[in-house]
Write a protein that holds these residues in place. Structure first.
Motif, PDB file in Angstrom:
ATOM      1  N   ILE A 185       0.513  -1.347   0.092  1.00 55.68           N
ATOM      2  CA  ILE A 185       0.041   0.154   0.367  1.00 55.68           C
ATOM      3  C   ILE A 185       1.067   1.243   0.057  1.00 55.68           C
ATOM      4  CG2 ILE A 185      -1.803   1.394   1.158  1.00 55.68           C
ATOM      5  CD1 ILE A 185      -2.623  -1.038  -0.214  1.00 55.68           C
ATOM      6  N   TYR A 186       1.873   1.126   0.749  1.00 53.26           N
ATOM      7  CA  TYR A 186       2.170   2.025   0.519  1.00 53.26           C
ATOM      8  C   TYR A 186       3.685   2.402  -0.527  1.00 53.26           C
ATOM      9  CZ  TYR A 186       2.825   3.328   5.664  1.00 53.26           C
ATOM     10  OH  TYR A 186       2.507   2.694   7.038  1.00 53.26           O
ATOM     11  N   ALA A 187       3.919   1.225  -0.933  1.00 56.24           N
ATOM     12  CA  ALA A 187       4.807   1.432  -1.927  1.00 56.24           C
ATOM     13  C   ALA A 187       3.831   1.933  -3.366  1.00 56.24           C
ATOM     14  CB  ALA A 187       5.278   0.243  -2.581  1.00 56.24           C
ATOM     15  N   LEU A 188       2.085   2.219  -3.345  1.00 56.13           N
ATOM     16  CA  LEU A 188       1.486   3.254  -4.370  1.00 56.13           C
ATOM     17  C   LEU A 188       1.827   3.447  -4.281  1.00 56.13           C
ATOM     18  CD1 LEU A 188      -0.145  -0.816  -5.508  1.00 56.13           C
ATOM     19  CD2 LEU A 188       1.635   0.229  -6.804  1.00 56.13           C
ATOM     20  N   GLY A 189       1.561   4.346  -3.127  1.00 59.12           N
ATOM     21  CA  GLY A 189       1.233   5.568  -2.951  1.00 59.12           C
ATOM     22  C   GLY A 189      -0.239   6.153  -2.273  1.00 59.12           C
ATOM     23  N   TYR A 193       4.927 -13.680  -4.577  1.00 60.93           N
ATOM     24  CA  TYR A 193       4.956 -13.291  -3.877  1.00 60.93           C
ATOM     25  C   TYR A 193       4.628 -11.472  -3.550  1.00 60.93           C
ATOM     26  CZ  TYR A 193       4.709 -12.092   1.172  1.00 60.93           C
ATOM     27  OH  TYR A 193       4.281 -11.707   2.651  1.00 60.93           O
ATOM     28  N   TRP A 194       5.553 -10.963  -3.650  1.00 62.67           N
ATOM     29  CA  TRP A 194       4.914  -9.414  -2.980  1.00 62.67           C
ATOM     30  C   TRP A 194       5.163  -8.900  -4.677  1.00 62.67           C
ATOM     31  CZ3 TRP A 194       8.049  -5.877  -5.761  1.00 62.67           C
ATOM     32  CH2 TRP A 194       9.595  -6.348  -5.954  1.00 62.67           C
ATOM     33  N   LYS A 195       6.021  -9.064  -5.508  1.00 59.51           N
ATOM     34  CA  LYS A 195       5.034  -8.922  -7.019  1.00 59.51           C
ATOM     35  C   LYS A 195       3.937  -9.752  -7.684  1.00 59.51           C
ATOM     36  CE  LYS A 195      10.447  -9.643  -8.380  1.00 59.51           C
ATOM     37  NZ  LYS A 195      11.221 -11.000  -9.385  1.00 59.51           N
ATOM     38  N   LYS A 196       3.763 -10.356  -7.297  1.00 57.24           N
ATOM     39  CA  LYS A 196       2.011  -9.940  -7.583  1.00 57.24           C
ATOM     40  C   LYS A 196       0.922  -9.461  -6.945  1.00 57.24           C
ATOM     41  CE  LYS A 196      -1.365 -14.341  -7.576  1.00 57.24           C
ATOM     42  NZ  LYS A 196      -2.752 -13.525  -8.816  1.00 57.24           N
ATOM     43  N   GLY A 197       0.976  -9.829  -5.400  1.00 53.94           N
ATOM     44  CA  GLY A 197       0.520  -8.822  -4.741  1.00 53.94           C
ATOM     45  C   GLY A 197       0.683  -7.245  -5.204  1.00 53.94           C
ATOM     46  N   LEU A 198       1.665  -6.664  -5.188  1.00 58.69           N
ATOM     47  CA  LEU A 198       1.849  -5.135  -6.087  1.00 58.69           C
ATOM     48  C   LEU A 198       1.016  -5.517  -7.137  1.00 58.69           C
ATOM     49  CD1 LEU A 198       3.810  -2.880  -5.247  1.00 58.69           C
ATOM     50  CD2 LEU A 198       5.026  -3.590  -7.309  1.00 58.69           C
ATOM     51  N   PHE A 253      -5.647   0.386  -8.220  1.00 56.94           N
ATOM     52  CA  PHE A 253      -6.225   1.275  -8.139  1.00 56.94           C
ATOM     53  C   PHE A 253      -5.279   2.016  -8.886  1.00 56.94           C
ATOM     54  CE2 PHE A 253      -5.280  -0.094  -3.524  1.00 56.94           C
ATOM     55  CZ  PHE A 253      -6.531   0.262  -2.326  1.00 56.94           C
ATOM     56  N   GLY A 254      -5.068   1.450 -10.438  1.00 56.35           N
ATOM     57  CA  GLY A 254      -4.724   2.134 -11.241  1.00 56.35           C
ATOM     58  C   GLY A 254      -3.114   2.568 -11.851  1.00 56.35           C
ATOM     59  N   LYS A 255      -2.615   1.870 -10.843  1.00 50.32           N
ATOM     60  CA  LYS A 255      -1.158   1.961 -10.672  1.00 50.32           C
ATOM     61  C   LYS A 255       0.051   0.756 -11.696  1.00 50.32           C
ATOM     62  CE  LYS A 255      -1.391   5.858  -7.712  1.00 50.32           C
ATOM     63  NZ  LYS A 255      -1.351   6.756  -7.304  1.00 50.32           N
ATOM     64  N   GLN A 256      -0.498   0.906 -12.621  1.00 54.03           N
ATOM     65  CA  GLN A 256       0.401  -0.441 -12.846  1.00 54.03           C
ATOM     66  C   GLN A 256       1.274   0.150 -12.705  1.00 54.03           C
ATOM     67  OE1 GLN A 256      -2.878  -0.009 -13.616  1.00 54.03           O
ATOM     68  NE2 GLN A 256      -3.902  -1.548 -14.690  1.00 54.03           N
ATOM     69  N   GLU A 257       1.895   1.248 -14.593  1.00 58.78           N
ATOM     70  CA  GLU A 257       2.799   1.992 -14.236  1.00 58.78           C
ATOM     71  C   GLU A 257       3.857   1.918 -13.043  1.00 58.78           C
ATOM     72  OE1 GLU A 257       5.325   5.620 -16.846  1.00 58.78           O
ATOM     73  OE2 GLU A 257       2.668   5.431 -16.701  1.00 58.78           O
ATOM     74  N   GLN A 258       3.326   2.550 -11.899  1.00 57.89           N
ATOM     75  CA  GLN A 258       3.796   2.722 -10.731  1.00 57.89           C
ATOM     76  C   GLN A 258       4.778   1.653 -10.374  1.00 57.89           C
ATOM     77  OE1 GLN A 258       2.335   5.044  -7.815  1.00 57.89           O
ATOM     78  NE2 GLN A 258       4.165   4.025  -6.488  1.00 57.89           N
ATOM     79  N   ALA A 259       3.568   0.485  -9.910  1.00 55.97           N
ATOM     80  CA  ALA A 259       4.166  -0.828  -9.767  1.00 55.97           C
ATOM     81  C   ALA A 259       5.475  -1.396 -10.785  1.00 55.97           C
ATOM     82  CB  ALA A 259       3.396  -2.296  -9.604  1.00 55.97           C
ATOM     83  N   SER A 267       9.563  -3.900  10.066  1.00 51.85           N
ATOM     84  CA  SER A 267       9.788  -3.726   8.606  1.00 51.85           C
ATOM     85  C   SER A 267       8.969  -5.169   7.825  1.00 51.85           C
ATOM     86  CB  SER A 267      11.334  -3.442   7.584  1.00 51.85           C
ATOM     87  OG  SER A 267      11.047  -3.655   6.205  1.00 51.85           O
ATOM     88  N   SER A 268       7.937  -4.910   7.040  1.00 49.94           N
ATOM     89  CA  SER A 268       7.717  -6.014   6.224  1.00 49.94           C
ATOM     90  C   SER A 268       8.856  -7.175   6.402  1.00 49.94           C
ATOM     91  CB  SER A 268       6.931  -6.285   4.858  1.00 49.94           C
ATOM     92  OG  SER A 268       7.658  -5.094   4.359  1.00 49.94           O
ATOM     93  N   TRP A 269       8.735  -7.920   6.215  1.00 48.58           N
ATOM     94  CA  TRP A 269       9.904  -9.139   5.219  1.00 48.58           C
ATOM     95  C   TRP A 269      10.431  -9.105   3.722  1.00 48.58           C
ATOM     96  CZ3 TRP A 269      12.379 -11.478   9.284  1.00 48.58           C
ATOM     97  CH2 TRP A 269      12.312 -12.354  10.326  1.00 48.58           C
ATOM     98  N   ALA A 270       9.984  -8.877   2.734  1.00 52.25           N
ATOM     99  CA  ALA A 270       9.765  -8.371   1.939  1.00 52.25           C
ATOM    100  C   ALA A 270       8.196  -7.414   1.115  1.00 52.25           C
ATOM    101  CB  ALA A 270       9.175  -9.584   1.049  1.00 52.25           C
ATOM    102  N   GLY A 271       9.458  -6.864  -0.211  1.00 54.18           N
ATOM    103  CA  GLY A 271       8.409  -5.802  -1.352  1.00 54.18           C
ATOM    104  C   GLY A 271       9.911  -4.906  -1.509  1.00 54.18           C
ATOM    105  N   PRO A 272       8.633  -4.163  -2.685  1.00 55.38           N
ATOM    106  CA  PRO A 272       9.732  -3.595  -3.604  1.00 55.38           C
ATOM    107  C   PRO A 272      10.800  -2.487  -2.634  1.00 55.38           C
ATOM    108  CG  PRO A 272       7.519  -2.775  -3.047  1.00 55.38           C
ATOM    109  CD  PRO A 272       7.734  -3.919  -2.956  1.00 55.38           C
ATOM    110  N   LEU A 273       9.984  -1.897  -1.379  1.00 54.48           N
ATOM    111  CA  LEU A 273      10.410  -0.797  -0.456  1.00 54.48           C
ATOM    112  C   LEU A 273      11.755  -1.727   0.201  1.00 54.48           C
ATOM    113  CD1 LEU A 273       7.371   1.081   0.907  1.00 54.48           C
ATOM    114  CD2 LEU A 273       8.905   2.309  -1.271  1.00 54.48           C
ATOM    115  N   VAL A 274      11.249  -2.519   0.826  1.00 48.17           N
ATOM    116  CA  VAL A 274      12.115  -3.313   1.358  1.00 48.17           C
ATOM    117  C   VAL A 274      13.725  -4.461   0.909  1.00 48.17           C
ATOM    118  CG1 VAL A 274      12.456  -5.881   2.645  1.00 48.17           C
ATOM    119  CG2 VAL A 274      10.451  -4.456   2.855  1.00 48.17           C
TER     120      VAL A 274
END
Length: 318
Positions: A52-56, A150-155, A162-168, A294-301
C-alpha cells in the motif's frame, strides 16, 4: 454539427456507464471481487502495508494490524502512537487515519467491521484463519510468501485495483536494477572469491534458528550473486525451517553467514552470536538488521536491504 457532438457525448457516457466498477482478483486464498479505487483499506500486517505504501495510497488506510504492536503502543482512540511510528518502516506512509485492528493472526473482527472497509489485504499461509469472516466484512485478498512471485503478485494485483500498473512495474524494475548494481560492486571488490556462497539465518528468541530458503532476504542475496551455502527445508510458512547447530557448524569457510534477526521481542540475535555456534562462525558472519516494524519482503524492503547489505558485506571483506 450539434447532433454529432451530442451523439459522441452520449456514446462516451454509455461507455463510462458500461465500464466495470469492480475487478476480480485470483489470490492465494481464492478469488475476490474488489471495487476499483477503494477508499477504505485495512492492511492486516506489515507485508500488505508495504505494498500500500509503495503504491502511494496509504492515505486510504482506515485500519492496520501487526504482530509487533500491542496496547501500550496505542493512543486513547486506538491509533498507533506517533513515537512508535517515527523512525520505523511505519513512517514510510500515512497512518493518520488508521486504527489498530490487532494481531495479524487474530485481528479484532468487531473493530474491522466498525471501520467499514471496502478492501482488506493480508499476508497468509496454509491454515490461516478468519478468511470467511473477513470476507463477509469486505472483499479480502491474501498472499502467501510461498506463493509464486509473492510480493510482485500482490503489488501487481493491487496496482490494477488502484490504476497504478506503471508505478508497480517501475518499482519491480528498480529492485532488479539495484540488485544488479550491488552484484557488480561485490564482483569488482572480489567478494565472491572469498565468499561464493551465503546463508541467511534468523535466530528467534527462545524459538530456534531458522534457515531461510525463500523470500526473506535470501532472494535478494541470490540476486546479488551468492550461491546457496546450505540446503534446507521450507516447512515453516514455505520460506524456511529450523536449522540444527550441527548443520551450521558444517558450513565451509567460503560461506558467508548473514544473521537476519526478526523484529521486536522475537529478536534472538545476541543469544545466537554468544553461543558456541555463533562464536565458531564469528569470522564469516555479518549481522543485517532491517528497519523496525519492517515487512519481510517487498519493493520498499529490497530497495533498502540490497544496497545496505551490499555495503555491509563490502566493509566485511576490506
Amino acid at each position: 454539427m450539434f447532433r454529432r457532438i451530442l451523439l459522441a457525448t452520449l456514446a462516451l457516457s454509455s461507455a463510462a456507464l458500461a465500464a466495470p466498477a469492480t475487478l476480480t482478483l485470483k489470490h492465494d486464498e481464492g478469488a475476490a471481487t474488489v471495487p476499483l479505487n477503494p477508499a477504505r483499506i485495512v492492511a492486516l500486517d506489515e507485508e500488505a502495508l508495504g505494498w500500500i505504501y509503495a503504491l502511494g495510497v496509504s492515505s486510504r488506510l482506515v485500519g492496520v494490524g501487526s504482530a509487533m504492536l500491542g496496547p501500550g503502543d496505542l493512543t486513547a482512540d486506538g491509533k498507533i502512537k506517533p513515537e512508535r511510528i517515527r523512525g520505523t518502516f511505519l513512517a514510510r506512509g500515512d497512518l493518520s487515519g488508521a486504527k489498530f485492528v490487532g494481531n495479524w493472526t487474530q485481528p479484532n473482527l468487531e473493530t474491522i467491521l466498525a471501520l467499514k472497509p471496502d478492501l482488506i489485504v493480508r499476508a497468509t499461509w496454509a491454515g490461516n484463519g478468519n478468511y470467511p469472516q473477513l470476507s463477509r466484512i469486505a472483499p479480502t485478498v491474501g498472499y502467501s510468501e510461498q506463493g509464486s512471485g509473492y510480493w510482485k503478485k500482490g503489488l501487481r494485483d493491487l496496482a490494477r485495483v488502484f490504476g497504478k500498473q506503471e508505478q508497480a512495474e517501475k518499482l519491480i524494475k528498480q529492485v532488479a536494477d539495484t540488485n544488479r548494481a550491488g552484484a557488480r560492486a561485490l564482483q569488482a571488490a572480489g567478494v565472491f572469491r572469498k565468499y561464493p556462497k551465503a546463508v541467511v539465518v534468523s535466530p528467534f528468541k527462545g524459538g530456534g534458528t531458522y534457515l531461510y530458503t525463500k523470500t526473506r532476504l535470501i532472494d535478494d542475496v541470490r540476486a546479488l550473486g551468492f550461491k546457496d551455502g546450505l540446503k534446507g527445508d521450507a516447512n515453516v510458512l514455505g520460506v524456511g525451517g529450523v536449522v540444527s547447530d550441527e548443520a551450521l557448524l558444517s558450513l565451509s569457510k567460503d560461506t558467508l553467514v548473514i544473521v537476519f534477526p526478526p523484529g521486536g521481542q522475537y529478536n534472538g540475535a545476541q543469544d545466537f552470536l554468544q553461543s558456541a555456534v555463533g562464536q565458531r562462525l564469528k569470522g564469516q558472519t555479518v549481522v543485517y538488521t532491517q528497519e523496525a516494524n519492517s515487512s519481510w519482503a517487498g519493493p520498499l524492503v529490497s530497495l533498502r536491504d540490497s544496497p545496505a547489505l551490499t555495503k555491509l558485506i563490502l566493509d566485511k571483506v576490506k
